[in-house]
Design a protein around this motif. Sequence first.
Motif, PDB file in Angstrom:
ATOM      1  N   GLU A 510       0.889  -1.315  -0.113  1.00  0.00           N
ATOM      2  CA  GLU A 510       0.015  -0.023   0.009  1.00  0.00           C
ATOM      3  C   GLU A 510       0.757   1.278  -0.071  1.00  0.00           C
ATOM      4  O   GLU A 510       2.079   1.236   0.684  1.00  0.00           O
ATOM      5  CB  GLU A 510      -0.964   0.000   1.319  1.00  0.00           C
ATOM      6  N   PRO A 511       0.405   2.259  -0.475  1.00  0.00           N
ATOM      7  CA  PRO A 511       1.415   3.529  -0.813  1.00  0.00           C
ATOM      8  C   PRO A 511       1.589   4.053   0.500  1.00  0.00           C
ATOM      9  O   PRO A 511       2.706   4.828   0.504  1.00  0.00           O
ATOM     10  CB  PRO A 511       0.632   4.440  -1.760  1.00  0.00           C
ATOM     11  N   TYR A 512       0.721   4.505   1.396  1.00  0.00           N
ATOM     12  CA  TYR A 512       0.802   5.397   2.361  1.00  0.00           C
ATOM     13  C   TYR A 512       0.947   4.725   3.878  1.00  0.00           C
ATOM     14  O   TYR A 512       0.386   5.544   4.988  1.00  0.00           O
ATOM     15  CB  TYR A 512      -0.019   6.659   2.221  1.00  0.00           C
ATOM     16  N   THR A 513       1.059   3.547   3.991  1.00  0.00           N
ATOM     17  CA  THR A 513       0.913   3.032   5.219  1.00  0.00           C
ATOM     18  C   THR A 513       2.128   3.632   6.182  1.00  0.00           C
ATOM     19  O   THR A 513       3.155   3.714   5.790  1.00  0.00           O
ATOM     20  CB  THR A 513       1.145   1.596   5.160  1.00  0.00           C
ATOM     21  N   MET A 514       1.617   3.832   7.444  1.00  0.00           N
ATOM     22  CA  MET A 514       2.427   4.176   8.678  1.00  0.00           C
ATOM     23  C   MET A 514       2.372   3.781   9.922  1.00  0.00           C
ATOM     24  O   MET A 514       1.541   4.253  10.479  1.00  0.00           O
ATOM     25  CB  MET A 514       2.592   6.113   8.613  1.00  0.00           C
ATOM     26  N   GLU A 515       2.827   2.673  10.163  1.00  0.00           N
ATOM     27  CA  GLU A 515       2.630   1.901  11.291  1.00  0.00           C
ATOM     28  C   GLU A 515       3.859   1.378  12.123  1.00  0.00           C
ATOM     29  O   GLU A 515       4.788   1.164  11.363  1.00  0.00           O
ATOM     30  CB  GLU A 515       1.571   0.814  11.065  1.00  0.00           C
ATOM     31  N   TYR A 516       3.814   1.099  13.289  1.00  0.00           N
ATOM     32  CA  TYR A 516       4.975   0.629  13.885  1.00  0.00           C
ATOM     33  C   TYR A 516       4.643  -0.128  15.002  1.00  0.00           C
ATOM     34  O   TYR A 516       3.336  -0.309  15.744  1.00  0.00           O
ATOM     35  CB  TYR A 516       6.015   1.450  14.486  1.00  0.00           C
ATOM     36  N   LYS A 517       5.181  -1.230  15.275  1.00  0.00           N
ATOM     37  CA  LYS A 517       5.071  -1.995  16.552  1.00  0.00           C
ATOM     38  C   LYS A 517       6.332  -2.375  17.393  1.00  0.00           C
ATOM     39  O   LYS A 517       7.513  -2.256  16.772  1.00  0.00           O
ATOM     40  CB  LYS A 517       4.580  -3.407  16.197  1.00  0.00           C
ATOM     41  N   VAL A 518       6.268  -2.245  18.742  1.00  0.00           N
ATOM     42  CA  VAL A 518       7.641  -2.571  19.488  1.00  0.00           C
ATOM     43  C   VAL A 518       7.416  -3.805  20.286  1.00  0.00           C
ATOM     44  O   VAL A 518       6.421  -4.232  20.923  1.00  0.00           O
ATOM     45  CB  VAL A 518       7.497  -1.258  20.635  1.00  0.00           C
ATOM     46  N   ALA A 519       8.395  -4.450  20.444  1.00  0.00           N
ATOM     47  CA  ALA A 519       8.673  -5.731  21.265  1.00  0.00           C
ATOM     48  C   ALA A 519       9.863  -5.701  21.947  1.00  0.00           C
ATOM     49  O   ALA A 519      10.969  -5.186  21.736  1.00  0.00           O
ATOM     50  CB  ALA A 519       9.082  -7.019  20.318  1.00  0.00           C
ATOM     51  N   GLU A 520       9.585  -5.912  23.451  1.00  0.00           N
ATOM     52  CA  GLU A 520      10.675  -5.826  24.368  1.00  0.00           C
ATOM     53  C   GLU A 520      11.108  -7.016  24.619  1.00  0.00           C
ATOM     54  O   GLU A 520      10.662  -7.829  25.201  1.00  0.00           O
ATOM     55  CB  GLU A 520       9.805  -5.281  25.637  1.00  0.00           C
ATOM     56  N   LEU A 521      12.474  -7.247  24.233  1.00  0.00           N
ATOM     57  CA  LEU A 521      12.975  -8.779  24.031  1.00  0.00           C
ATOM     58  C   LEU A 521      13.577  -9.042  25.449  1.00  0.00           C
ATOM     59  O   LEU A 521      13.741 -10.175  25.976  1.00  0.00           O
ATOM     60  CB  LEU A 521      14.080  -8.900  23.030  1.00  0.00           C
ATOM     61  N   ALA A 522      13.974  -7.882  26.193  1.00  0.00           N
ATOM     62  CA  ALA A 522      14.696  -8.086  27.529  1.00  0.00           C
ATOM     63  C   ALA A 522      14.364  -6.572  28.166  1.00  0.00           C
ATOM     64  O   ALA A 522      14.607  -5.621  27.715  1.00  0.00           O
ATOM     65  CB  ALA A 522      16.057  -8.299  27.356  1.00  0.00           C
ATOM     66  N   GLN A 523      13.614  -7.137  29.474  1.00  0.00           N
ATOM     67  CA  GLN A 523      13.138  -5.956  30.076  1.00  0.00           C
ATOM     68  C   GLN A 523      14.036  -4.887  30.529  1.00  0.00           C
ATOM     69  O   GLN A 523      15.163  -5.008  30.965  1.00  0.00           O
ATOM     70  CB  GLN A 523      12.559  -6.443  31.371  1.00  0.00           C
ATOM     71  N   GLY A 524      13.786  -3.602  29.785  1.00  0.00           N
ATOM     72  CA  GLY A 524      14.513  -2.430  29.825  1.00  0.00           C
ATOM     73  C   GLY A 524      15.952  -2.500  29.318  1.00  0.00           C
ATOM     74  O   GLY A 524      16.883  -1.576  29.201  1.00  0.00           O
TER      75      GLY A 524
END
Length: 644
Positions: A510-524
């Motif tokens: 799609e031309p104008y998608t603007m999304e993100y996701k965050v994964a915490e792999l080790a706390q802090g």
Amino acid sequence: MDAKHPHTAISTAGLLIALGIIYGDIGTSPLYVMKAIVPGKIDPLLVYGGISCVFWTLTLQTTIKYVLLTLNADNNGEGGIFSLYALVRRRGAWLSAVAIIGGSALLADGVITPPISVSSAIEGLEAVYPGIPTVPIVIGIIAALFLMQSFGTQIVGKAFGPIMLIWFSMLAALGVSGILDHPAILKALNPYYAYNLLVNYPGGFWLLGAVFLCTTGAEALYSDLGHCGKGNIRISWIFVKSCLVLNYLGQGGWLIAHQGQQLNGRNPFYELMPGWFLLIGVGIATVAAIIASQALITGSFTLVAEAIRLNMWPKVRLNYPTDVKGQLYVPSMNRLLLLGCIAVVLYFRKSENMEAAYGLAITLTMLMTTLLLTVWLRAKRVPLLAVGLFALVYGAIEGAFLVANLIKFPHGGWVSLAIGAALVGVMYVWLRAFYIKRRLTEFVKIEPYIETLKELSDDESVSKYATHLVFLTSAERQSEIESKIIYSIFQKRPKRADIYWFVHVDTTDEPYTMEYKVAELAQGDVFRITFRLGFRVEQKINLYFRKVIEELVRNKEVDITSRYESLSKQHVTGDFRFVVLEKFLSVENDFPLMEKLVMQAYFYIKQFIASEDKYFGLDTSSVKVEKVPLVISPVRDVALARIQ
């Protein structure tokens, strides 16, 4: 307005913008089409048949294929051959070859569009000032046009619509005056005259190469869909086509009134103008030609940007000179187009010579669009009979145009094909190299290294590399990481940091998608951020990363305060350092011959291009570019003997 599909909405402003942006190329075709169809003695059979062919080409090719059918194949409101390819690419790997040929041919023929449009307009001055040197004027206009690209075209763009409205109104008025001189010319709308020309006129079939010039802008019309929306294009096309047809009929009326005479380089378009209006007409035609060229340049930038996101073009620098959605500037492409256009003007010198070369490559683009559109129609579950009929009719029409245009090859058509072949080569190398690199990139599970990362972070015997260390990763799975990143952190030079960030950019279809996701792999301590960006979204990773960090801090998900004791007391934000891994071709490899040639070409081209940190918008950050070898398999049998 349709909330679901705002790009289908129609507005007065949208119609005016469509006139200014969409129809530059197709709108200036009356400057040279009839001159190309009737180059010498004026023959009524040639005039009636030529105009009939033009009318039915505009109807079948532009109106039915592009305006009514192809505009439906939009990718979230965006058009063009690469947007169409993005919609169907999962239906066959072979479709990438179709898109590469089509995109390259469109860019290649685009090198001739500004010279032929501007030359045709400026040559009108010869009627007032015989012997005036037009070449320096044409080069001056083209150079000025390309130099202004870096400033953006927002201000000029606002004037495009009204100017093109004046241009099309002038076309209609001149056409009506020519028709009134010879009303019988209206008979040319009968398809019989087109048939009669192609079958009974000596060499009539080969005139299709000249006729085709009237519809060369149809592909650009589809490419610019995102700027105006299909609703505005379809309504404005009724007005544009009416003006074009009236002008062609008017030129036909003038030609019939002078039948039996030799044209001797005269242009029927300018012959329609009364003497007192000629200079004004040349001025309006020149501005219209500049607008046509501007639309082509903007379309080329968009095409290159889409090719980059589809891994078909080097990751060159993209600039966004204004805040207007979709407007961008590609400095490297601007320089290449400028040099190409100047070379074309110097080589051909006159617009009639350019006519002999123009159109050959664009027929290939139209055929490729027909192929992709056929696949798209099947994907949309259109009945097989209707799809087959579409493919048969337009395959035959465009096949005939391609064969007729082949006569142009020795007269300069080879120029656009040679440019197209070079572009195909670059796109092929880039796409093939992308798949080779992806195949060779070794991914490992990140989970076994999490504990080691935490231990390294706490190991004060290792000097701190950065408070926040950010790696760009191509690993699509959240649980994986490139082995070379692990090597860089632990072995190349142990990189101790308080928090490790792994950033992945996923380009969507799609031309104008603007999304993100965050994964915490080790706390802090260890985080992964995945950005999902559309293929037309600017890659400002530095800016987007900062926004994500701000949100994480606001939600108290991470503490970015510096871990240096003296700075921590002052609540100073820690430093961020990006690491970009850049692969190079190691001498220790054992490629098959074809892959070796592809990779050598890939790395040869790459040395002329700015590093990836600039493409990803990291040039304002602290960035370390690390070179890592792209090793296939080390040479195993080495004849080394130990001596005492």
